[in-house]
Design an enzyme around this catalytic site. Structure first.
Site, PDB file in Angstrom:
ATOM      1  CB  ALA A   1      -0.963  -0.042   1.182  1.00  0.00           C
TER       2      ALA A   1
ATOM      3  CB  THR B   1      -3.712  -3.905   0.056  1.00  0.00           C
ATOM      4  OG1 THR B   1      -3.037  -3.114   1.055  1.00  0.00           O
ATOM      5  CG2 THR B   1      -2.744  -4.950  -0.477  1.00  0.00           C
ATOM      6  CD  GLU B   2      -3.935   2.103   0.939  1.00  0.00           C
ATOM      7  OE1 GLU B   2      -3.472   2.682   1.926  1.00  0.00           O
ATOM      8  OE2 GLU B   2      -3.324   1.178   0.386  1.00  0.00           O
ATOM      9  CG  LEU B   3      -9.540   0.294  -4.255  1.00  0.00           C
ATOM     10  CD1 LEU B   3      -9.852  -0.040  -5.715  1.00  0.00           C
ATOM     11  CD2 LEU B   3     -10.519   1.342  -3.735  1.00  0.00           C
TER      12      LEU B   3
END
Length: 258
Positions: free
Chosen positions: A111, A135-137
């Protein structure tokens, strides 16, 4: 709070004109508000000290796991307003540093950690179990514009949707064919190799290098400058929303506090 002393989370060492900047915050070298602000200060100090180049790395066997989700969970909506501008400022301090910056990716770069690596001019990774990805979403929040423009500058627009929408992380052995990392070396050699390259790049004429770097990155800096205010407001609204904070809490409880 008065009387509280916060330990240093970004270390700066100068050696033969190369500044070694090391993230050292928690088990994942994560980014909270204070650490982001400290990174900006350390880079300013390196610049003021006349560093010809910078090596950015993480302590232990982790580069950075990105945003400190525990701090976000504990701080809630009120925390977001201070944190997001500090996060963008930290990304841009690396991205806009006028001299060469080499990432010594000594482990996971996830991220915001991947964004920090992307903000550098060259990425050298340690061979081993480390993974890299955004990996934020998966957590339920979008990146600020600064992060996306940095990723676009380094990797181009085409690979970003599959990289970001999937939230997948890639093993270091898979990063070279995908162009996510420039070199992979044995883990014991990653800092040595990064210092060597930083030293060599630092021998280039400083003013010419700085101007060329600015030329290469100008379109991305311009888009950030023109759109950051309006986009940051949207991103903050989404991060402060009840569904996003609930998703962060669930992730923290499931993954980080097990």
């Amino acid at each position: 709070m008065s009387g509280t002393v916060r330990r240093v989370t970004i270390h700066l060492e100068l050696d033969a004109g190369v500044a070694l900047v090391t993230l050292d915050h928690g088990r994942g070298n994560t980014l909270d508000t204070a650490t982001c602000k400290e990174l900006v200060i350390r880079l300013e100090e390196a610049d003021a000290a006349g560093a010809r180049a910078v090596v950015l790395t993480g302590s232990g066997d982790m580069f950075s796991a990105g945003v400190d989700l525990v701090a976000l969970d504990e701080g809630g909506a009120r925390y977001v307003g201070d944190f997001l501008p500090a996060l963008s400022d930290a990304f841009l301090a690396v991205f806009g540093f006028p001299r060469p910056v080499v990432a010594a990716v000594n482990g996971h770069a996830i991220a915001g950690g991947m964004v920090l690596a992307a903000a550098c001019d060259h990425r050298i990774a340690a061979d081993g179990p480390g993974r890299i990805g955004v990996t934020e979403l998966l957590v339920g929040v979008p990146f600020p514009l600064s992060a996306l423009e940095i990723l676009r500058c380094t990797y181009g627009t085409t690979p970003l949707p599959s990289l970001i929408y999937s939230g997948a992380t890639v093993t270091m052995s898979d990063t070279l064919p995908r162009g996510l990392i420039d070199e992979i070396v044995p883990a014991d050699d990653v800092l040595t190799r990064a210092r060597e390259l930083a030293s060599r790049l630092g021998e280039l004429p400083a003013e010419a290098f700085a101007h060329t770097k600015q030329q290469l990155r100008q379109p991305y800096h311009q888009r950030i400058a023109e759109n950051r205010v309006s986009d940051d407001a949207q991103v903050e609204r989404l991060w402060r929303s009840e569904p996003a904070l609930a998703a962060v809490k669930a992730y923290v409880e499931k993954v980080l506090k097990h």
